[in-house]
Motif scaffolding. Structure first.
Motif, PDB file in Angstrom:
ATOM      1  N   HIS A 123       0.972  -1.087  -0.046  1.00  0.00           N
ATOM      2  CA  HIS A 123      -0.051   0.140  -0.046  1.00  0.00           C
ATOM      3  C   HIS A 123       0.998   1.231  -0.013  1.00  0.00           C
ATOM      4  N   LEU A 124       0.399   2.222  -0.645  1.00  0.00           N
ATOM      5  CA  LEU A 124       1.339   3.421  -0.672  1.00  0.00           C
ATOM      6  C   LEU A 124       0.592   4.706  -0.105  1.00  0.00           C
ATOM      7  N   PHE A 125       1.264   5.045   0.949  1.00  0.00           N
ATOM      8  CA  PHE A 125       0.820   6.347   1.595  1.00  0.00           C
ATOM      9  C   PHE A 125       1.296   7.453   1.015  1.00  0.00           C
ATOM     10  N   VAL A 126       0.405   8.563   0.876  1.00  0.00           N
ATOM     11  CA  VAL A 126       0.790   9.661   0.307  1.00  0.00           C
ATOM     12  C   VAL A 126      -0.168  10.903   1.070  1.00  0.00           C
ATOM     13  N   HIS A 127       0.796  11.799   1.521  1.00  0.00           N
ATOM     14  CA  HIS A 127       0.600  13.047   2.094  1.00  0.00           C
ATOM     15  C   HIS A 127       0.715  14.329   1.292  1.00  0.00           C
ATOM     16  N   VAL A 128      -0.143  15.008   0.860  1.00  0.00           N
ATOM     17  CA  VAL A 128       0.193  16.320   0.265  1.00  0.00           C
ATOM     18  C   VAL A 128       0.450  17.430   1.270  1.00  0.00           C
ATOM     19  N   LEU A 132      -4.137   6.329   1.042  1.00  0.00           N
ATOM     20  CA  LEU A 132      -3.537   5.325   1.012  1.00  0.00           C
ATOM     21  C   LEU A 132      -4.078   4.352  -0.307  1.00  0.00           C
ATOM     22  N   PHE A 133      -3.391   4.199  -1.166  1.00  0.00           N
ATOM     23  CA  PHE A 133      -3.459   3.546  -2.557  1.00  0.00           C
ATOM     24  C   PHE A 133      -3.434   2.015  -2.382  1.00  0.00           C
ATOM     25  N   VAL A 134      -4.354   1.391  -1.933  1.00  0.00           N
ATOM     26  CA  VAL A 134      -4.403   0.117  -1.423  1.00  0.00           C
ATOM     27  C   VAL A 134      -4.214  -1.115  -2.469  1.00  0.00           C
ATOM     28  N   ASP A 135      -3.876  -2.518  -1.931  1.00  0.00           N
ATOM     29  CA  ASP A 135      -3.983  -3.483  -2.857  1.00  0.00           C
ATOM     30  C   ASP A 135      -3.043  -3.493  -4.013  1.00  0.00           C
ATOM     31  N   LEU A 136      -1.850  -2.998  -3.722  1.00  0.00           N
ATOM     32  CA  LEU A 136      -0.937  -3.024  -4.912  1.00  0.00           C
ATOM     33  C   LEU A 136      -0.238  -4.550  -4.918  1.00  0.00           C
ATOM     34  N   GLY A 137      -0.227  -5.280  -5.910  1.00  0.00           N
ATOM     35  CA  GLY A 137       0.269  -6.469  -6.096  1.00  0.00           C
ATOM     36  C   GLY A 137       1.760  -6.258  -5.930  1.00  0.00           C
ATOM     37  N   LEU A 161       3.967   0.677   2.411  1.00  0.00           N
ATOM     38  CA  LEU A 161       3.527  -0.113   3.521  1.00  0.00           C
ATOM     39  C   LEU A 161       3.401  -1.658   3.065  1.00  0.00           C
ATOM     40  N   HIS A 162       3.719  -2.496   3.729  1.00  0.00           N
ATOM     41  CA  HIS A 162       3.598  -3.916   3.235  1.00  0.00           C
ATOM     42  C   HIS A 162       2.663  -4.566   4.426  1.00  0.00           C
ATOM     43  N   GLY A 163       1.860  -5.717   3.695  1.00  0.00           N
ATOM     44  CA  GLY A 163       1.133  -6.374   4.473  1.00  0.00           C
ATOM     45  C   GLY A 163      -0.470  -6.186   4.390  1.00  0.00           C
ATOM     46  N   ASP A 164      -1.018  -7.119   5.049  1.00  0.00           N
ATOM     47  CA  ASP A 164      -2.365  -6.746   4.978  1.00  0.00           C
ATOM     48  C   ASP A 164      -3.215  -5.756   6.061  1.00  0.00           C
ATOM     49  N   ILE A 165      -4.245  -5.089   5.069  1.00  0.00           N
ATOM     50  CA  ILE A 165      -4.676  -4.171   5.533  1.00  0.00           C
ATOM     51  C   ILE A 165      -5.049  -3.922   6.908  1.00  0.00           C
ATOM     52  N   GLU A 166      -5.554  -5.069   7.484  1.00  0.00           N
ATOM     53  CA  GLU A 166      -5.847  -5.084   8.670  1.00  0.00           C
ATOM     54  C   GLU A 166      -4.558  -5.238   9.885  1.00  0.00           C
ATOM     55  N   THR A 223      -7.844   4.991  -1.585  1.00  0.00           N
ATOM     56  CA  THR A 223      -7.907   4.996  -3.015  1.00  0.00           C
ATOM     57  C   THR A 223      -7.664   3.626  -3.615  1.00  0.00           C
ATOM     58  N   ARG A 224      -8.630   3.029  -4.324  1.00  0.00           N
ATOM     59  CA  ARG A 224      -8.831   1.518  -4.835  1.00  0.00           C
ATOM     60  C   ARG A 224      -8.079   1.560  -6.076  1.00  0.00           C
ATOM     61  N   LYS A 225      -7.822   0.389  -6.266  1.00  0.00           N
ATOM     62  CA  LYS A 225      -7.228  -0.053  -7.616  1.00  0.00           C
ATOM     63  C   LYS A 225      -8.489  -0.166  -8.779  1.00  0.00           C
ATOM     64  N   LEU A 226      -8.163   0.160  -9.954  1.00  0.00           N
ATOM     65  CA  LEU A 226      -9.178   0.062 -10.992  1.00  0.00           C
ATOM     66  C   LEU A 226      -9.209  -1.501 -11.169  1.00  0.00           C
ATOM     67  N   GLY A 227     -10.422  -2.008 -10.765  1.00  0.00           N
ATOM     68  CA  GLY A 227     -10.579  -3.504 -10.721  1.00  0.00           C
ATOM     69  C   GLY A 227     -10.307  -4.036  -9.421  1.00  0.00           C
TER      70      GLY A 227
END
Length: 1939
Positions: A201-206, A259-264, A364-369, A386-390
């Motif tokens: 997961h990618l954390f972004v803070h503007v 948090l851009f989540v669920d990046l493989g 960040l690495h690992g399960d969202i929980e 922020t989710r993945k497309l799909g």
């Protein structure tokens, strides 16, 4: 009364208690105590960390804790009843505490601070756990955190790995060894390889946008972009910035953080980017005036790109400043990010030099929980997702999502009658079925809430705009039907009003009529034109119109041909809606029954994600169809079900298996389905054998687990519904099914055949069926199914793959619930064992075999009382019978196999070995007496039993290897050892019964002993090296296993009887190793075995040489490994009976007939051990080189002289060489290597490879050694020795006609000669060191040594060095020999003082014409004797004239070897003490002064002096002192009638003194004449004063004219007079004199001027720190008779220098004391009066007697007499031919002769090597003493021309006495080692003895030059030999070894 406690057993100390009461136990806060008894407010007990000390303490000071008591009674132990994590934490922190302090001491600051932080963190967490207010989840997290920290600290500190289960420590006795191994392995792997997270997961803070020209609001859009496929991977994250560039809503963090989540893992590539688009909201043109237009437009601003791979390296949240680029033309805006990625620089530029977007990025690495738990602050504070497309890589059931993404791609518009292109803006609305706008359902991205509408970018004057803007429409599922999206197109005018004019619209429905949603992809929409004021509120009007060009009927050409179009891309991500019509047809099967067949066929083509969305509905559909028309659709429904089941095997959908399980358990209602399912499944199985294509059948079998689940559940539902009807029918069906399965499994096929592959597929899934069958059938029935099914497999299987699968099936069976049940286990075990045995015998699939074996054994457990259940016992019996032998062979095989190369393979290899070992240990631990008996009885022959024992002993040896388990696996090692020792105790009985007496088998017994020795010596059992707490734990659990094994060895040894001889001497080494373990009980058991060995060896061969040799060899190797200790040596040598049943070794030996040789052996071994222990201690890291060298020399000598072990001797030679070489003692290194060189001959005998030498001939090795030694002699500036070796090599080359090497050797020799003449050599100092006290190592204890100092090293520096080497030593502050109390003290005392070398090579030193460079070598090399003088008063001291009672105690030290040698220091072999009488002392003093004067006059005449000052000062000193009482004091003391009357025996000496006085006057007269010739003009007044004073002096002596022999002619000096003017030229720096001057800045004034006779000189001199060099001060000094006290010219430190006796102070003329001190102040360090610590440089033995030339009245010594002939107890006898009276010697030692003649020119070398002032004998000897010239002042001047007054050269010593005549005296007390480099003739090489470097005989040295009045003629011969003035050739030594 003290009562034993029952409940109060364990407590923690709350308050410190000093324990001041009787029997009180001191306590510190935090100590844990075990309580034994209580009495009226007091407890009695002990602190757990020190259980040996018991005492009482107040009960109020203790906080009691609940505890569990083990072994109640005397040996009870208590364990606190608390959370095991807390217990572990507490004990670990205690252990860390001590080690943490050590880190500080070792200066490991980094770890010290890190550990400190971790300890504080653990303490804080401990508090949280103890308080008990944590939730269950939080408690789990805290414990996990604690154990992670504990493991980290243990790893950092090198402590043991702790096996844990669920955070709690595991007791290894309570689980199987295989389980323990798994736990250890799991923890080890976890430590080595952290699990790789699959999701990221990618954390972004503007933070802000930094730009110089803002002023408008901004919108920032982030998304993740795939540069490889050129498509976005995620939806957009949207942030609004205000006009300052800061977030608009700073208080709402979710609007600026995402948090851009669920990046493989595949998304973390270099070509995946974070793309940022920035849009400004304001005027059309950035530069327009503010008041021009009030309408706001969304306009392009810039773009930034950063690669996601750049974040992989950064762990923390890093701030980045992203560069912002703008496109050159707006039409490129849609692809600006692509251009930046491709670096197409021409299409974009920086939007401003300072523009940058500040963001924080973190991966960040690992399960969202898991992240929610770890980064709690992040989620509680607020962060948008922020989710993945799909969908993500893994779809989770229950995930709800319904997002439609629409991207505004591009448009094509007409000009609309305008001259310029339009500025088009799109407004997007979402409308429901009623035409109402859906509020908040149009979102630009996550972060900001959705709006009612969306306005696109406006691209300036562009009729083909490309926006590429993505929208998110989160429309609820129930609103999808009937909803549509409308796009309105407006032209934005840039005129004053800034109107937006509507000119067209498009729309798109979201769902088709058949229920399918808008398909994904690009859609070309029709633009419907309209007027500006058209109302679009009535939707039904335009919804009837076509919306897409793709959907237009073919006849509608007008719209198709329209130029204006608008393109969008849609993408649906929904868990509830489908775009698939076939899926909808299937789900609505009842509406269209005719389509069922078609729909079932098309099911396989539908995408898996569509099926899993509607999994339950689909399954309901299938079973509904099956129930209604099973006959028609049964097969197709079955196939569809198989397809769905296999779909869930895919990793993407595997998480839906629980969904299906839940469906089966809760929703499945097909109570009749089981019949159809069984029927179809059996139909498929029956067709397997005949079918050609097996693919579909394999798919069916792959799904068999779930098919069985449906069958069983269906049957259960049916039974419930019908009360168990048709039960028998069902059983028959299942039995028939299994018969079909067994039939197809029994087919024997080749591995390539399809049937074999189908068999493999079934075997893989079969174990999963067991659990389902158990729901209906009994355990034994199911076990029967399994046994028969597995048993039906063909035994000789050709298919390797099938064998592997079969083994996997067995493994799953053993791990299944079925096998856990003991009932079924006894049915299945034989099948499992049969398969396992077959595989292990063939060494196939060992990894799987190990897994099966491990699982089997982990189920077998002994009960609490140690007995096993009958079932368990039978199982163990079966396993032992089947697998023990094959298991041992397997371990042996894989241990001896080379390890594979790849890391993965190597890991697997290590795992397999470890698992098999764990299996063996688990099996052996389960075996009882009965099992062992059965095992041993099962062997049919002795050979089989023998092979088994050898095998198991070998395996045990492998298990003990250090590499078997990781370093920190102590728990596992201890368990292993416990099992081994238990097994060995069982097997030793078999050994005794079967392999003794006539059946004796050496190999088995040897293997047994060898194993036992290795067992005892393994590091993990050396409890002494562990911390007290760890030691205590091990002893409580296992006891000391070494002692148990030691007793077993002893017991077995005693049983051997006469067979013991087979193990002598082979077992000496191993047993010796055991005795070196510092365990008293073990030693007491083992040492008597040596007595036994000696006894048996004595019986066999009459001696025990073998025992001795082996013992000594092994001792050396073991000691150097660091084993053994002081106690051991004492134990070996001890006469005190040892506790236990055995008397001491020595006591036993004393009873034997061979006791003498036995005691001798013990003494030798003990002495060797002393040296070896010293050697080991010295070799420890950080020890000083000097100590190491001394120790190595001691050991080397011992091996050579006492043990005669040549190989060990040579090894230590090389160790010593390495030490010298490292310390840069090159000369000593050469001498050391020479020892080995001497052992070799110039022969062609081949030599084996040895140490670092290759295999070569003896000649080659000797040549190599010679060259190395020459090189080192060269480095050590000992060129003379190198020359000899060069010659020896040259001779060899010449004899072989090797002229090339001969030439090189001659050139090398020549270069060495050049170096002698050209290079400067420093002259070393020598120091005598005494080591007293018992605390010194043996090789130093109570011995004295003479040490050669380093370059420039003075006494203070040397003393400091010694005190650094021995930091605990006390420096003694006197020079007297210590008494016995010091010798026996338990301390270290050092006694250090300087000594003077007595050169042996007088021949070279006395020759004229020999340059000083050459002489200096002989003065300080090959020195065997040293001396020092101590002045004292004997009898009553005459205050008027101290000379009357001033005696000198002269000590001569003879070494065991000459210096330099193989060490910088050698032991003193002999001390000789002589007392020199006042008269003899006076003679010596005047003799030396005369010699100095003559030398200076000669140098002045030959113009060797650049400055006349030294002569001036010397003349001034002598004349001044003589006038003022110097010589007058001697006259007064010794020429008085009283003295002559009382000492008639001194008549000759008095005459000699008178002669010397006259001679001195004559020399002074001549010297004044020379002085007049050379004195400069400004010193003429001084010269005149000297002449006047000289006349006064003559008159004071009563000399009117000189006697006839003096008067005969003027004084003649030759340039042959000794040139080495030491310490006489004050300010001249010559090449050789620089050393002296550089040491101190004191100018060197006449060293022996009589003004040094001041009484307090030495006290003042010793405090001098700087002196004046003013010549006025020097020349105005007035003479004074005096004494000098003990002073050091080195300003010796107070703990070495002693003060003079009180009698040495005081002076007849006080006024002159100060004059003397002033002169002393001008002396160089070597010129100051001598201290008792610094002895005189000149031994009387070196002085030659006068020669009777021209005057018969002068006595003459016979030069041919050797020293022993001249030595005697009285001086009279010693000097029968000398006029000097006998010395008073306090002991009967041979006293060397004094030098009688004052006028014969003695070589200065006798004194010039003095490191101290020789003339003043410490308590007041006139400094008219011998001259030691030119060291501190430093001129060693070149030879000058002959003067006009030639004086014949000194008589040289006759060469008739061989150097061997020196031997008797030198070896009087102790024979030095036979390999001494300079002291033996090599018997193998009878080469003539070298002359110039040889040690001369102790005959008197040559006489001094004749008296000045005698003119020598050229025809003068000495003893009938050649003219002494003609230089005679000197024989040169050929070998250094003969020196």
């Amino acid at each position: 009364m003290w009562i034993p406690t029952n409940h109060e057993k364990y407590g923690v100390v709350l308050v410190s208690f000093r324990g001041t009461v009787q029997h009180g136990l001191p306590l510190e806060i935090g100590d844990t105590v075990q309580i034994l008894e209580k009495c009226e407010g007091w407890y009695r007990g002990y602190i757990l960390k020190n259980p040996n000390v018991k005492g009482i303490f107040p009960s109020s000071y203790i906080h009691l804790k609940n505890a569990h008591v083990k072994n109640k009674g005397q040996f009870e132990t208590v364990l606190p009843v608390e959370d095991s994590v807390i217990t572990e934490m507490t004990s670990t922190l205690r252990d860390w505490g001590a080690m943490w302090k050590q880190l500080y001491v070792k200066n490991e600051g980094d770890l010290f601070h890190r550990l400190w932080h971790v300890m504080n963190e653990i303490l804080d967490l401990r508090r949280q756990v103890l308080v008990g207010h944590l939730t269950h989840d939080r408690m789990r997290d805290v414990k996990q955190h604690i154990t992670a920290r504990l493991d980290w600290g243990n790893e950092q500190l090198g402590l043991d790995l702790v096996p844990r289960r669920e955070f709690s420590m595991v007791d290894p006795d309570e689980i199987s060894v295989t389980e323990l191994y798994k736990l250890m392995e799991h923890r080890h792997r976890k430590k080595d390889t952290p699990a790789v997270a699959s999701t990221h997961h990618l954390f972004v803070h503007v933070k802000s946008l930094v730009s110089a020209n803002l002023g408008e609001e901004l919108e920032v859009f982030f998304h993740i972009y795939d540069g490889r496929e050129n498509r976005p991977l995620s939806e957009r994250f949207f942030v609004k910035l205000n006009k300052s560039g800061l977030p608009k809503s700073p208080e709402k963090t979710e609007r600026q953080c995402t948090l851009f989540v669920d990046l493989g893992s595949s998304d973390l590539r270099k070509d995946v980017y974070i793309v940022v688009h920035i849009v400004r909201i304001g005027r059309m043109g950035a530069g327009e005036k503010k008041n021009l237009c009030s309408v706001q437009y969304r306009r392009p601003f810039g773009c930034a790109v950063v690669s996601i791979a750049d974040l992989l390296t950064a762990d923390s949240k890093d701030d980045h400043l992203l560069k912002v680029y703008a496109c050159n033309t707006e039409s490129e805006w849609h692809q600006i990010h692509e251009n930046i990625i491709k670096k197409a620089n021409s299409r974009y530029n920086l939007s401003g030099s300072n523009t940058g977007l500040a963001v924080a990025l973190q991966l960040l690495h690992g399960d969202i929980e898991q992240l929610r738990r770890e980064y709690m602050v992040l989620f509680t504070r607020g962060v948008s997702i922020t989710r993945k497309l799909g969908f993500s890589d893994v779809i989770m059931p229950g995930e709800m999502r319904n997002d439609l993404y629409i991207t505004l791609e591009k448009g094509e518009f007409e000009k609309g009658g305008k001259s310029v292109a339009r500025n088009v803006e799109i407004t997007v609305y979402v409308l429901d079925i009623d035409g109402q706008i859906l509020k908040t359902h149009v979102a630009a991205g996550s972060g900001e809430p959705g709006g009612d509408e969306y306005h696109s970018l406006v691209l300036y004057h562009n009729n083909s705009p490309r926006w590429a803007e993505q929208l998110k429409l989160p429309i609820p599922v129930d609103m999808f039907r009937g909803s549509h999206v409308r796009f309105e197109f407006r032209h934005c005018s840039t005129k004053d009003k800034g109107e937006k004019k509507l000119f067209g619209y498009s729309f798109v429905p979201l769902m088709q009529e058949d229920g399918r949603t808008l398909p994904d992809g690009t859609h070309e929409l029709i633009i419907h034109k309209c007027e500006e004021n058209t109302s679009l509120a009535e939707c039904p009007r335009y919804l009837k119109l076509p919306f897409s060009k793709a959907n237009l009927p073919s006849n509608n050409q007008t719209l198709k041909g329209a130029k204006e179009s608008f393109w969008i891309t849609s993408f649906l991500c929904s868990t509830k809606l489908t775009q698939n019509g076939d899926m909808l047809d299937l789900l609505k099967w009842r509406a269209h029954p005719e389509r069922i067949n078609d729909s079932l066929s098309k099911l396989k083509e539908i995408d898996g994600s569509e099926i899993v969305k509607f999994l339950q509905d689909t399954l309901d559909t299938l079973f509904g169809i099956l129930d209604e028309s099973s006959q028609r659709y049964g097969l197709k429904v079955f196939d569809s079900l198989v397809h769905i089941i296999n779909l869930l095997q895919d990793s993407k959908f595997q998480h839906f298996k629980p969904v299906m399980d839940t469906y089966i358990e809760s929703h499945f209602a097909g109570a009749l389905s089981y019949r159809d399912l069984i029927k179809v499944l059996k139909w498929y199985v029956d067709r397997i054998v005949d079918a050609e294509i097996q693919d579909h059948i394999q798919q069916v079998l792959k799904a068999s687990e779930y098919i069985f689940k449906y069958i069983i559940q269906s049957r259960r539902l049916f039974s419930l519904a019908t009360g168990g009807q048709n039960e028998e029918e069902f059983r028959v069906c299942i039995h028939e099914l299994f018969m079909s399965i067994r039939f197809f499994l029994s087919q024997d096929n080749k591995s390539t055949s399809p049937v074999a592959q189908t068999q493999a597929v079934f075997l893989r899934t079969f174990p999963a069926v067991y659990g389902e069958l158990l729901k209906i059938f009994a355990v034994r029935e199911v076990a029967g199914f399994v046994r028969e099914t597995l048993g039906s497999l063909p035994t000789a299987v050709h298919a390797d793959c099938l064998e592997a699968v079969k083994l996997q099936c067995i493994a799953k069976t053993v791990e299944s619930q079925l096998y856990v049940n003991p009932e079924s286990r006894c049915i299945l075990l034989p099948v499992v064992l049969r398969v396992l045995q077959a595989h292990m015998q063939e060494q196939r699939d060992l990894v799987m075999c190990a897994r099966i074996f491990t699982s089997m054994l982990s189920l077998i457990k002994k009960e609490e009382n140690g007995t096993a259940e009958p079932v368990v016992s039978e199982e163990v019996e079966l396993i032992v019978e089947s697998l023990l032998g094959v298991l041992l062979r397997t371990i042996l095989e894989i241990s001896n196999r080379p390890q594979p190369s790849g890391p993965a393979m190597r890991l697997q290899f290590q795992d397999v070995t470890g698992e098999f070992v764990a299996c063996l240990l688990a099996l052996l631990r389960q075996m009882s007496d009965r099992h062992y008996q059965q095992l041993l009885q099962a062997f049919s022959t002795k050979d089989n039993l023998r092979d088994f024992l050898l095998q198991i002993f070998t395996v045990f040896r492998i298990l003990i290897r250090p590499e078997m388990f990781s370093k920190d696996w102590t728990v596992m090692r201890l368990v292993t050892n416990n099992v081994i020792i238990t097994t060995v105790l069982y097997l030793s009985d078999a050994l005794r019964k079967n392999f003794l007496n006539d059946k004796f088998d050496y190999k088995v017994w040897d293997s047994y002993f060898y194993l036992s020795v290795i067992f005892i010596n393994q590091p993990c059992l050396q409890l002494e090296s562990f911390s007290p707490s760890k030691r205590k734990k091990i002893l409580e659990k296992y006891g000391d296993m070494r002692v148990m094994m030691g007793c077993e060895i002893f017991s077995m040894w005693q049983n051997l009887g006469e067979h013991k001889l087979n193990f002598i001497p082979a077992m000496i080494g191993p047993f010796l190793e055991v005795t070196l373990v510092p365990q008293p009980d073990l030693r007491n058991v083992m040492i008597p075995i040596f007595h036994d060995m000696m006894d048996w060896e004595q019986r066999r061969s009459g001696n025990f040489k073998q025992v001795e040799a082996k013992l000594i060899d092994k001792l050396d190797s073991l000691m150097s490994e660091g084993k053994g200790d002081e106690t051991y040596r004492e134990l070996f040598n001890s006469i005190i009976p040892l506790f236990g049943p055995y008397p001491s070794l020595l006591k036993k030996i004393e009873r034997e007939t061979w006791r003498e040789s036995g005691i001798s052996l013990i003494a030798t071994v003990t002495r060797l051990m002393e040296r070896l222990l010293d050697y080991r201690d010295c070799m420890k890291l950080g020890e000083v080189d000097g100590k190491k060298i001394g120790c190595t020399v001691s050991l080397l000598n011992f091996y050579k002289t006492e043990l005669n072990k040549e190989e060990m001797y040579i090894r230590y030679i090389h160790k010593l060489y390495d030490l010298h070489f490292k310390a840069q003692n090159y000369t000593e290194a050469s001498y050391t290597l020479l020892l080995y060189d001497e052992l070799l001959e110039w022969s062609d005998r081949p030599l084996r490879e040895f140490l670092n030498y290759p295999m070569q001939s003896e000649w080659q090795r000797k040549e190599y050694l010679h060259l190395t030694i020459v090189q080192n002699f060269d480095r050590g500036k000992c060129w003379e020795n190198g020359i000899i070796l060069c010659r020896e090599l040259a001779d060899q080359y010449e004899s072989y006609y090797d002229y090339r090497n001969l030439s090189k050797m001659r050139m090398m020799e020549a270069s060495l000669y050049d170096k002698i003449m050209d290079q400067q050599r420093l002259e070393p100092e020598f120091f005598r060191v005494g080591f007293y006290g018992k605390k010194f190592p043996f090789f130093l204890r109570n011995k004295e040594f003479v040490c050669r100092g380093h370059d420039y090293e003075r006494l203070e520096a040397f003393q400091q060095r010694m005190l650094n080497e021995f930091p605990h030593a006390i420096a003694m502050q006197h020079v007297n020999q210590p008494d016995q109390t010091i010798y026996q003290a338990d301390a270290q005392y050092l006694q250090i003082y300087a000594v003077t070398p007595i050169p042996e090579s007088q021949d070279v030193l006395q020759r004229d014409g020999v340059p000083d460079n050459i002489k200096s070598f002989y003065k300080f090399n090959h020195i065997l004797r040293f001396r020092y003088d101590r002045p004292f008063h004997k009898g009553t001291k005459d205050k008027e004239n101290e000379f009357k009672s001033l005696w000198v105690e002269r000590t001569t030290l003879t070494l065991v070897q000459s210096l330099p040698g193989i060490s910088r220091w050698f032991e003193v072999d002999k001390r000789e003490l002589v007392e020199v009488s006042p008269l003899e002392n006076a003679i010596e003093v005047i003799e030396n002064k005369n010699l100095q004067l003559r030398t200076l006059i000669t140098q002045c005449q030959s113009r060797q002096m650049q400055n006349i000052n030294p002569l001036t000062m010397c003349l001034n000193g002598v004349i001044d002192a003589a006038v003022n009482g110097g010589l007058a004091r001697y006259q007064e003391a010794f020429f008085a009638k009283d003295y002559i009357m009382n000492h008639p025996e001194d008549g000759e000496k008095i005459g000699r003194l008178r002669e010397l006085m006259f001679e001195q006057a004559h020399i002074l007269e001549y010297g004044l004449a020379v002085h007049e010739k050379f004195v400069p003009q400004d010193m003429r007044p001084l010269h005149k004063k000297l002449v006047d004073q000289f006349h006064l002096m003559k008159s004071s002596l009563g000399i009117q004219e000189f006697p006839a022999y003096v008067r005969a002619s003027p004084v003649h000096f030759t340039n042959g007079s000794p040139r080495t003017c030491r310490n006489s030229v004050p300010n001249i720096i010559s090449p050789d004199g620089g050393r002296g001057v550089a040491r101190r800045s004191y100018p060197a004034v006449n060293r022996y001027s009589s003004s040094s006779l001041s009484s307090q000189a030495s006290n003042e001199v010793s405090n001098i720190t700087g002196q004046s060099e003013s010549s006025d001060e020097v020349f105005n000094m007035q003479p004074s008779p005096s004494t000098s006290s003990l002073s050091s010219n080195h300003s010796a430190s107070p703990n070495v220098t002693s003060s003079a006796p009180s009698s040495a102070r005081g002076s007849p003329q006080m006024a002159e004391k100060h004059k003397h001190s002033r002169e002393n102040a001008c002396l160089s360090p070597r010129d100051r009066p001598v201290s008792a610590i610094f002895p005189n440089p000149m031994d009387p033995a070196q002085r030659a007697p006068p020669h009777q030339i021209g005057d018969a009245t002068l006595p003459r010594s016979d030069p041919n007499l050797s020293a022993p002939d001249k030595a005697g107890s009285s001086a009279k006898n010693m000097r029968s031919q000398s006029p000097v009276s006998a010395s008073r010697s306090p002991q009967k030692t041979s006293v060397p002769p004094f030098t009688p003649s004052p006028t014969e020119c003695q070589s200065t070398s006798l004194v010039s090597n003095s490191p101290v002032l020789s003339g003043s004998y410490s308590s007041g000897i006139s400094s008219l003493s011998r001259c030691s010239v030119s060291e501190a002042s430093g001129t060693e001047l070149p030879a000058g021309d002959h003067s006009s007054y030639p004086l014949p050269p000194p008589a040289t010593m006759p060469n008739s006495v061989s150097s061997s005549s020196d031997e008797p005296i030198r070896r009087e007390n102790k024979t030095p080692p036979p390999y001494s480099v300079y002291e033996r003739n090599n018997p193998r090489r009878p080469v003539p003895l070298p002359h110039s470097l040889s040690i001369p005989p102790q005959a008197d040295p040559p006489a001094l030059p004749p008296k000045p009045h005698q003119l020598r003629t050229g025809s003068m011969k000495l003893d009938g030999t050649s003219d002494p003035r003609v230089p005679r050739p000197r024989p040169l030594p050929r070998k250094v070894s003969q020196l």
